[in-house]
Scaffold this motif. Structure first.
Motif, PDB file in Angstrom:
ATOM      1  N   ALA A 131     -24.484 -12.689  49.696  1.00  0.00           N
ATOM      2  CA  ALA A 131     -23.125 -13.223  49.850  1.00  0.00           C
ATOM      3  C   ALA A 131     -23.108 -14.746  49.842  1.00  0.00           C
ATOM      4  CB  ALA A 131     -22.508 -12.696  51.145  1.00  0.00           C
ATOM      5  N   LEU A 132     -24.117 -15.377  50.430  1.00  0.00           N
ATOM      6  CA  LEU A 132     -24.166 -16.833  50.479  1.00  0.00           C
ATOM      7  C   LEU A 132     -24.155 -17.437  49.078  1.00  0.00           C
ATOM      8  CD1 LEU A 132     -24.530 -19.492  52.066  1.00  0.00           C
ATOM      9  CD2 LEU A 132     -27.008 -19.114  51.949  1.00  0.00           C
ATOM     10  N   TYR A 133     -24.858 -16.790  48.155  1.00  0.00           N
ATOM     11  CA  TYR A 133     -24.928 -17.334  46.793  1.00  0.00           C
ATOM     12  C   TYR A 133     -23.581 -17.237  46.085  1.00  0.00           C
ATOM     13  CZ  TYR A 133     -29.933 -16.828  47.746  1.00  0.00           C
ATOM     14  OH  TYR A 133     -31.178 -16.901  48.313  1.00  0.00           O
ATOM     15  N   TYR A 134     -22.854 -16.155  46.314  1.00  0.00           N
ATOM     16  CA  TYR A 134     -21.512 -16.033  45.726  1.00  0.00           C
ATOM     17  C   TYR A 134     -20.595 -17.135  46.259  1.00  0.00           C
ATOM     18  CZ  TYR A 134     -22.616 -11.353  43.880  1.00  0.00           C
ATOM     19  OH  TYR A 134     -23.147 -10.299  43.189  1.00  0.00           O
ATOM     20  N   ARG A 135     -20.667 -17.396  47.553  1.00  0.00           N
ATOM     21  CA  ARG A 135     -19.800 -18.437  48.130  1.00  0.00           C
ATOM     22  C   ARG A 135     -20.153 -19.816  47.597  1.00  0.00           C
ATOM     23  NH1 ARG A 135     -20.688 -15.509  53.020  1.00  0.00           N
ATOM     24  NH2 ARG A 135     -22.072 -17.160  53.790  1.00  0.00           N
ATOM     25  N   ARG A 136     -21.434 -20.100  47.511  1.00  0.00           N
ATOM     26  CA  ARG A 136     -21.840 -21.415  47.011  1.00  0.00           C
ATOM     27  C   ARG A 136     -21.497 -21.559  45.525  1.00  0.00           C
ATOM     28  NH1 ARG A 136     -27.603 -22.751  50.129  1.00  0.00           N
ATOM     29  NH2 ARG A 136     -26.613 -23.207  52.140  1.00  0.00           N
ATOM     30  N   LEU A 142     -24.394 -22.194  36.769  1.00  0.00           N
ATOM     31  CA  LEU A 142     -23.527 -21.185  37.381  1.00  0.00           C
ATOM     32  C   LEU A 142     -23.565 -19.881  36.586  1.00  0.00           C
ATOM     33  CD1 LEU A 142     -20.433 -23.331  38.424  1.00  0.00           C
ATOM     34  CD2 LEU A 142     -22.120 -22.251  39.929  1.00  0.00           C
ATOM     35  N   PHE A 143     -23.652 -19.986  35.259  1.00  0.00           N
ATOM     36  CA  PHE A 143     -23.770 -18.766  34.457  1.00  0.00           C
ATOM     37  C   PHE A 143     -25.110 -18.086  34.705  1.00  0.00           C
ATOM     38  CE2 PHE A 143     -24.815 -16.228  30.775  1.00  0.00           C
ATOM     39  CZ  PHE A 143     -23.656 -15.472  30.623  1.00  0.00           C
ATOM     40  N   ILE A 144     -26.181 -18.856  34.772  1.00  0.00           N
ATOM     41  CA  ILE A 144     -27.499 -18.277  35.049  1.00  0.00           C
ATOM     42  C   ILE A 144     -27.497 -17.603  36.419  1.00  0.00           C
ATOM     43  CG2 ILE A 144     -29.918 -18.849  35.478  1.00  0.00           C
ATOM     44  CD1 ILE A 144     -29.581 -21.087  33.363  1.00  0.00           C
ATOM     45  N   LEU A 145     -26.915 -18.263  37.417  1.00  0.00           N
ATOM     46  CA  LEU A 145     -26.815 -17.650  38.745  1.00  0.00           C
ATOM     47  C   LEU A 145     -26.017 -16.357  38.678  1.00  0.00           C
ATOM     48  CD1 LEU A 145     -27.107 -17.634  41.824  1.00  0.00           C
ATOM     49  CD2 LEU A 145     -25.132 -19.162  41.939  1.00  0.00           C
ATOM     50  N   LEU A 149     -36.081  -8.765  45.812  1.00  0.00           N
ATOM     51  CA  LEU A 149     -35.360  -9.884  46.423  1.00  0.00           C
ATOM     52  C   LEU A 149     -36.101 -11.220  46.370  1.00  0.00           C
ATOM     53  CD1 LEU A 149     -33.545  -8.193  49.435  1.00  0.00           C
ATOM     54  CD2 LEU A 149     -32.488  -9.369  47.484  1.00  0.00           C
ATOM     55  N   PRO A 150     -37.439 -11.267  46.471  1.00  0.00           N
ATOM     56  CA  PRO A 150     -38.089 -12.578  46.300  1.00  0.00           C
ATOM     57  C   PRO A 150     -37.774 -13.230  44.952  1.00  0.00           C
ATOM     58  CG  PRO A 150     -39.609 -11.064  47.337  1.00  0.00           C
ATOM     59  CD  PRO A 150     -38.397 -10.248  46.941  1.00  0.00           C
ATOM     60  N   PHE A 151     -37.750 -12.441  43.877  1.00  0.00           N
ATOM     61  CA  PHE A 151     -37.372 -12.979  42.573  1.00  0.00           C
ATOM     62  C   PHE A 151     -35.933 -13.474  42.589  1.00  0.00           C
ATOM     63  CE2 PHE A 151     -40.448  -9.700  40.574  1.00  0.00           C
ATOM     64  CZ  PHE A 151     -41.507 -10.585  40.671  1.00  0.00           C
ATOM     65  N   VAL A 152     -35.042 -12.662  43.169  1.00  0.00           N
ATOM     66  CA  VAL A 152     -33.617 -12.993  43.181  1.00  0.00           C
ATOM     67  C   VAL A 152     -33.362 -14.260  43.982  1.00  0.00           C
ATOM     68  CG1 VAL A 152     -31.307 -12.158  43.752  1.00  0.00           C
ATOM     69  CG2 VAL A 152     -33.027 -10.553  42.937  1.00  0.00           C
ATOM     70  N   HIS A 153     -33.935 -14.330  45.169  1.00  0.00           N
ATOM     71  CA  HIS A 153     -33.718 -15.507  46.014  1.00  0.00           C
ATOM     72  C   HIS A 153     -34.256 -16.773  45.340  1.00  0.00           C
ATOM     73  CE1 HIS A 153     -32.002 -13.474  49.400  1.00  0.00           C
ATOM     74  NE2 HIS A 153     -33.053 -12.714  49.617  1.00  0.00           N
ATOM     75  N   ARG A 172     -42.346 -20.916  51.178  1.00  0.00           N
ATOM     76  CA  ARG A 172     -42.404 -19.503  51.550  1.00  0.00           C
ATOM     77  C   ARG A 172     -41.838 -18.624  50.460  1.00  0.00           C
ATOM     78  NH1 ARG A 172     -39.631 -19.188  57.347  1.00  0.00           N
ATOM     79  NH2 ARG A 172     -38.237 -20.623  56.248  1.00  0.00           N
ATOM     80  N   ALA A 173     -40.742 -19.086  49.849  1.00  0.00           N
ATOM     81  CA  ALA A 173     -40.168 -18.319  48.738  1.00  0.00           C
ATOM     82  C   ALA A 173     -41.146 -18.269  47.573  1.00  0.00           C
ATOM     83  CB  ALA A 173     -38.850 -18.948  48.302  1.00  0.00           C
ATOM     84  N   ALA A 174     -41.809 -19.374  47.285  1.00  0.00           N
ATOM     85  CA  ALA A 174     -42.772 -19.415  46.190  1.00  0.00           C
ATOM     86  C   ALA A 174     -43.947 -18.487  46.454  1.00  0.00           C
ATOM     87  CB  ALA A 174     -43.260 -20.839  45.966  1.00  0.00           C
TER      88      ALA A 174
END
Length: 831
Positions: free
Chosen positions: A580-585, A625-628, A645-649, A696-698
């Motif tokens: 949800a955070l990504y949609y809002r941003r 924004l299109f890539i996101l 989810l690690p790939f997505v984040h 950490r994400a990497a």
């Protein structure tokens, strides 16, 4: 009193967000003054002074008055500051359609619309073709033999491609083609690109911008009936000649000219053209049997009854037509697909060879722009995602098995950082490819989306391959049949250059077309500004004040959404809650993009298109924004697999950070200081920035891409299946498949290793078999485990080896094999 003023501000703010009509603003302000006076909050003097504001609001509300007093003078100013569009610019703007890009550009994306878009899928027939015929063609062609032996796709592969219909995937079955969807076309090109670039290019060109596509959309029935079955069977090999030495990126200014005249053709006098052309960079030209040709038509004698300059025209000419010259070959960076020049001098081309016949004379630029709008979304995005999967699949497997300091190199943080970039970028560009192809299958021709896909997929593929070369080190820089990445590294610049050089695509096409096509008012403003009479003025009036309301709405939204944590930004229903955070941003950045674009157009006017640093960065925001959006959509399409989810984040945070950086650079470097200050106050009043993926994400991404499982399988889905019986280059992948069993044995034996009962696992794979025999002799492993270790060692040793050659690279042996019976053959060859 403060409460009363606050109520007016809140109510006015709400009307601005709603883009309410001027009458509502007038009524609100009049009611506020009247109620304030009635309640004793203001006296009659203050009420009278405030009532003066009602006059301009009344002018805005009364359209006939507004047009006379405001719109007509403003239209005159607009005409002076905004340059007129040329016919070629008009054709480019009209090409294709707008799609999700328009939602992002308007500043208020409806995420439900995106999520409701059907996920891309293959029919049973398409899936079988991908699994069987495409896999077989991959077996028949590889990068090493294509580049070092044949300088082309191998003959057996060419024969198979023709026989199985690879050259006619987009041609309907009624004409003998396969009739595949855009997504199937994309999947085939992607898979071929994980194996052999020459095969991918040789297949994708006949199925993208070229005679088949142009005939399908614009050809006469006779032309379709004659050419399409032959193109589908591969008995005709097409190419399309557009680029000239003096008109590369500026294709609309081609100097190749056809003069309308009468000439003899097949024994009778007919109308046609005397065409002179000089083309280069034409893929498949050296082997083409039919030449698609773009040239500018001039009719000085008025034989067609129209203007002297009729514009660009596309014709279809047999390669053996009198006067056609097929030149030698270009050599594009060891890609070795067929590519070369073609020319002709005063070649008579009958008018029946024009694609679409006489009715399409002068319609070539529109044809090309419309077909490019679709073609850019498939060819290069698909081929570059394929190369990226080749790189990520091979390099991640290599990192997992290659040992240094007695541990796999993939465990080192210095290796995990670029490996995470590779996997994260691949997830993003594959999502972009899929979303762009699905748009085509829904009947869209999104020109801006296709430009985004072409530019950003090729650029990120370059990053992926470069990181891959760093990770495999010396193995990557030594050529040979065992090097799986070097040819991709050499060939990446080709994709950056063709179908519109990336610099031009970024600075001119993405934002240039996006600002006009995607904006709800700009195109109408440009067109109505030149329309005569009252109707034109009325249309301009509606567009102009709609534009002002739109700008104010986005300014209000940007200020509201800039609150800490974006608490006022709505969360789309139906979306994965963990994202949800990504949609809002994304919504916040979309609003900021719309505002920054409007402010830039308002302050810079017609000079904006020359401010390429500004347009490039605004285009970057739209692109990211299109890539996101593609990343978020892919996660939904694949059933929200939590393991992914690690790939997505990583991909989502990377896209947001890149978009945010571009926005900050727009503000910091804007030519108009007024615009810069206004944008900073409205868009970034509290400062801050969106952070890129952290360590950490990497680490999570790097671990995931080196681990067997569905997440890695989905990331690399659609790749060629490496098999040792086909090519020993598969050794890396086979060793990777065997490694988990070896790692499990090593983990079980770790106490014995620490106790000194047995030596640690040797770093030298050739010593691993001996080590396994010694460990078995102590009863610590059984025969099956020893066999697993030995098989792993054999394949891992092949995987890390580097090819070598004779000191003269076999030149002497090649000379000896010449036919020495010919006098002077050896000396001639040596020279």
């Amino acid at each position: 009193m403060a409460f009363w003023i606050g109520a007016l501000i809140v109510a006015g703010f709400a009307l601005v967000l709603w883009q309410a009509h001027a009458w509502l603003h007038l009524m609100l302000f009049a009611a506020w003054i009247g109620a304030g006076y009635a309640l004793g909050l203001i006296g009659w003097q203050v009420a009278a002074m405030l009532s003066v504001v009602l006059v301009p609001l009344l002018v805005l509300a009364l359209h006939p008055v507004r047009r006379v007093l405001l719109t007509a003078p403003l239209r005159n100013v607009f005409r002076k500051i905004m340059p007129r569009m040329s016919p070629t610019e008009q054709a480019a703007i009209d090409a294709g359609t707008v799609w999700w890009d328009a939602e992002l550009f308007a500043g208020k994306p409806d995420w439900r619309r995106l999520l409701a878009t059907p996920a891309p899928s293959l029919t049973g027939e398409e899936q079988r073709f991908l699994d069987v015929e495409t896999e077989k063609l991959c077996d028949l062609a590889n990068d090493w033999e294509s580049t070092a032996v044949w300088q082309d796709m191998p003959p057996a592969a060419w024969a198979y491609a023709r026989d199985k219909g690879f050259l006619g995937m987009i041609i309907p079955k009624a004409y003998g083609g396969l009739g595949f969807s855009a997504y199937a076309h994309s999947q085939v090109i992607q898979k071929l690109s994980t194996r052999c670039s020459a095969a991918a290019v040789s297949v994708m060109v006949p199925n993208s911008l070229g005679p088949a596509e142009l005939l399908l959309h614009y050809g006469t029935d006779a032309q379709k009936d004659h050419y399409l079955p032959r193109l589908a069977r591969g008995t005709e090999i097409p190419c399309f000649a557009l680029t000239s030495p003096y008109a590369g990126s500026d294709a609309a200014s081609i100097t190749d000219t056809g003069i309308v005249c009468r000439g003899m053709w097949q024994g009778r006098e007919t109308l046609g053209f005397r065409v002179t052309w000089n083309k280069r960079y034409i893929t498949l030209a050296p082997i083409a049997t039919v030449l698609g040709l773009a040239f500018r038509v001039r009719d000085p004698d008025g034989l067609l009854g129209g203007e002297t300059d009729l514009g660009i025209t596309c014709a279809l000419i047999p390669h053996d037509h009198p006067g056609v010259q097929i030149g030698r070959r270009h050599w594009p960076l060891n890609a070795v697909f067929q590519n070369g020049p073609t020319s002709g001098e005063d070649v008579f081309v009958p008018i029946d060879m024009v694609i679409g016949g006489r009715a399409q004379v002068g319609g070539g630029w529109r044809m090309l722009m419309e077909c490019l709008a679709a073609g850019r979304a498939i060819s290069l995005p698909s081929s570059n995602v394929g190369m990226a999967k080749l790189a990520v699949g091979g390099v991640s497997a290599y990192a997992a098995i290659r040992r240094q300091f007695n541990v796999p190199i993939g465990m080192f943080e210095g290796v995990q950082e670029p490996l995470a970039r590779m996997a994260g970028h691949l997830y993003a560009i594959d999502a972009t490819r899929r979303l762009a192809a699905s748009a085509l299958d829904q009947g869209e021709k999104p020109s801006v989306v296709s430009a985004i896909a072409k530019y950003h997929v090729t650029e990120r593929a370059r990053l992926i391959v470069n990181d891959g070369m760093d990770l495999i080190g010396g193995k990557g820089i030594c050529m040979g049949p065992g090097n799986f990445l070097a040819r991709a590294y050499q060939q990446i610049p080709i994709a950056i250059t063709v179908e519109g050089a990336n610099i031009m695509t970024r600075t001119l096409i993405i934002f240039g077309q996006g600002a006009i096509r995607c904006h709800p008012y700009i195109l109408t403003l440009l067109r109505s500004a030149e329309e005569p009479g009252g109707a034109g003025l009325a249309r301009f009036d509606r567009a102009l004040f709609g534009y002002f309301a739109f700008l104010l709405r986005n300014a209000a939204r940007a200020l509201a959404f800039a609150t800490p944590a974006g608490v006022l930004i709505p969360t789309p229903s139906g979306a994965a809650p963990e994202l949800a955070l990504y949609y809002r941003r994304a919504t916040r950045l979309s609003t900021a993009l719309a505002l920054a674009s409007d402010v830039s157009m308002a302050t810079l006017g017609g000079t904006l298109k020359r401010r390429e640093t500004v347009t490039g960065r605004l285009g970057d925001i739209l692109s990211q924004l299109f890539i996101l959006s593609a990343v978020l959509k892919r996660f939904e399409d694949e059933g929200r697999p939590a393991v992914d989810l690690p790939f997505v984040h990583w991909a989502a945070r990377d896209a947001l950070a890149r978009a945010d950086t571009a926005l900050r650079e727009v503000i910091a470097n804007h030519p108009s200081r007024f615009a810069a200050i206004a944008l900073r106050l409205l868009v970034r009043p509290f400062g801050g920035r969106f952070s890129a993926p952290d360590d950490r994400a990497a680490a999570a991404v790097a671990q995931l891409v080196q681990s067997h499982g569905p997440a890695r399988d989905r990331l690399l889905a659609g790749s060629w299946t490496p098999r040792m019986e086909v090519d020993s280059i598969a050794a890396t992948h086979v060793a990777f498949e065997l490694y988990p069993a070896v790692a499990a044995i090593e983990a079980r034996l770790r106490p014995a290793i620490r106790a000194g009962r047995i030596a640690r696992l040797p770093q030298n794979f050739r010593a691993l078999g001996t080590w396994a025999a010694e460990v078995q002799a102590q009863g610590l492993i059984d025969g099956g485990e020893r066999e697993a270790i030995t098989r792993f060692a054999e394949h891992a040793d092949i995987a890390i080896q580097v090819d070598d050659f004779p000191s003269d690279f076999g030149l002497a042996e090649g000379l000896r094999q010449l036919d020495s019976s010919k006098p002077g053959a050896l000396a001639e060859a040596a020279e």
